[in-house]
Design an enzyme around this catalytic site. Structure first.
Site, PDB file in Angstrom:
ATOM      1  N   ALA A  79       0.831  -1.207   0.000  1.00 29.23           N
ATOM      2  CA  ALA A  79       0.000   0.000   0.000  1.00 29.23           C
ATOM      3  C   ALA A  79       0.862   1.251   0.000  1.00 29.23           C
ATOM      4  O   ALA A  79       0.609   2.201  -0.754  1.00 29.23           O
ATOM      5  CB  ALA A  79      -0.942  -0.013   1.202  1.00 29.23           C
ATOM      6  N   ASP A  80       1.877   1.276   0.839  1.00 24.46           N
ATOM      7  CA  ASP A  80       2.787   2.419   0.886  1.00 24.46           C
ATOM      8  C   ASP A  80       3.503   2.623  -0.442  1.00 24.46           C
ATOM      9  O   ASP A  80       3.580   3.742  -0.965  1.00 24.46           O
ATOM     10  CB  ASP A  80       3.830   2.205   1.986  1.00 24.46           C
ATOM     11  CG  ASP A  80       3.386   2.766   3.313  1.00 24.46           C
ATOM     12  OD1 ASP A  80       3.491   3.977   3.508  1.00 24.46           O
ATOM     13  OD2 ASP A  80       2.932   1.984   4.177  1.00 24.46           O
ATOM     14  N   LYS A  81       4.051   1.555  -0.983  1.00 21.63           N
ATOM     15  CA  LYS A  81       4.865   1.704  -2.189  1.00 21.63           C
ATOM     16  C   LYS A  81       4.021   2.054  -3.408  1.00 21.63           C
ATOM     17  O   LYS A  81       4.417   2.886  -4.235  1.00 21.63           O
ATOM     18  CB  LYS A  81       5.689   0.433  -2.422  1.00 21.63           C
ATOM     19  CG  LYS A  81       6.763   0.237  -1.350  1.00 21.63           C
ATOM     20  CD  LYS A  81       7.735  -0.866  -1.699  1.00 21.63           C
ATOM     21  CE  LYS A  81       7.128  -2.232  -1.638  1.00 21.63           C
ATOM     22  NZ  LYS A  81       8.116  -3.307  -1.860  1.00 21.63           N
TER      23      LYS A  81
END
Length: 388
Positions: free
Chosen positions: A174-176
């Site tokens: 999700a972050d990347k």
């Protein structure tokens, strides 16, 4: 002109980075790789990711080093009026401000988009949020595991096996993905400003970004329903969709088109399958994909991984060995492309890093122009030049 002398595509663009952990920092690293002057504004404690081990020295963790190259670091305590004024001076002629601070907190500091654009009409503001600000989750905190859960990603294992428990993907997806999305959003906003002269505010919500990404294929049958229920792309969810065991290891063998399936069965001596509906009819194959993959798994045991790679190359059928992460530095393709780079960090010594994967023929990206900074490393360089 040598590659090193060519200007990068974002030379002359200044980005003020008020983000931390991975989502925002990955986005700004990508912009820095493309030549932007990224000024990372950190609190006196520094980005939380600095503390994540392993590290050689305090506040210089490996994950921080991996997401913060090509930036300069300045420490500002935004709880003080003096440092808040310093930030405003940095923003007065910047091109982009990207922040993971909650919008309500920015507004209390008079750092909301409307106020900032009155002071600098050319400033593109970017909010890297957990959730879109027009929904009931707007104020909720969000980290990767939280978004994997609520987006449906963690529950994909239960679509494959109803008896299974939900699981997080073993990467901060999700972050990347949010970081990559934020980087392209900034580029699009810069292009719009170049064409029209108009700056704008951009919101990149991690929840909606990952959900849209998942539903590209997993919306599936729900696409056509009045009340969407039939989610899940069957080919991705059958238990048999996994690397197959060979006589001495594991491999992925992936015939995809009808002709590839025909060549696969022919080259392994299964001529009886060449005219089978599983081979000649993609719809029939899709509805029986678990059985098809199971058949491949049985056949795969008859040869070594190396024999399969040679055979599949001869048959022009996609196949690759299963690598571990520790195998990657020895991968011949990555070695030939110079993917892994060893650089010298001024305080951390020799470090391995990866080069940006995208190649531009005229405006190359840079991977080691500026190693990840120490906390506040550029305070004097940046703040002294801004004094009025």
């Amino acid at each position: 002109m040598t590659t090193a002398q060519k200007p990068a595509i974002l030379d002359g663009i200044r980005v003020i980075d008020l983000t931390s952990v991975v989502f925002g920092p990955l986005a700004t690293q990508m912009l820095g790789d493309l030549g932007a002057d990224v000024i990372k504004v950190e609190s006196p404690e520094g980005d939380l990711l600095r503390q994540v081990q392993p590290s050689r020295h305090n506040l210089m963790g490996a994950a921080f080093l991996g997401t913060n190259r090509n930036k300069r670091s300045v420490v500002l305590d935004l709880k003080t009026e003096a440092d808040l004024d310093q930030l405003r001076r940095l923003l007065s002629d910047a091109d982009v401000m990207i922040s993971s601070i909650r919008p309500a907190a920015l507004a209390r500091l008079s750092l909301d988009p409307e106020t900032l654009r009155r002071e600098n009409p050319n400033l593109i503001t970017v909010s890297a949020t957990g959730f879109g600000q027009d929904g009931p989750y707007a104020a909720k905190p969000a980290f990767d595991d939280i978004v994997q859960s609520v987006s449906g990603l963690a529950s994909l294992t239960t679509l494959r096996d109803p008896e299974a428990s939900p699981e997080y993907a073993p990467t901060i997806l999700a972050d990347k993905l949010g970081g990559v999305t934020a980087a392209y959003a900034v580029m699009a906003a810069l292009f719009h400003r170049e064409r029209t002269g108009e700056a704008q505010h951009v919101e990149v919500p991690m929840f909606e970004t990952l959900t849209a990404f998942l539903l590209a294929e997993h919306l599936d049958g729900a696409t056509f329903e009045e009340n969407p229920q039939d989610f899940g792309y069957a080919r991705m969810l059958v238990p048999h969709r996994r690397p197959v065991k060979t006589a001495n290891g594991f491999i992925t063998i992936l015939p995809y088109t009808n002709s590839q399936w025909a060549r696969f069965f022919k080259v392994v001596g299964r001529d009886d399958m060449v005219d089978h509906p599983w081979v000649t009819d993609m719809d029939v194959r899709s509805r029986n994909i678990g059985a098809v993959y199971d058949l491949v798994a049985q056949i795969a045991l008859t040869r070594t991984t190396e024999e399969w790679l040679d055979l599949m190359e001869q048959a022009d059928v996609p196949a690759m060995p299963v690598r571990s992460l520790s195998d990657l530095p020895g991968d011949p393709h990555l070695a030939a492309t110079g993917f892994f780079q060893k650089i010298e960090h001024p305080t951390e010594g020799p470090l391995w890093t990866t080069r940006p994967p995208v190649r531009f023929s005229a405006t190359p990206a840079r991977h080691d122009f500026r190693p990840a900074p120490c906390l506040g490393q550029h305070n004097n360089e940046i703040l002294e030049s801004r004094k009025e």
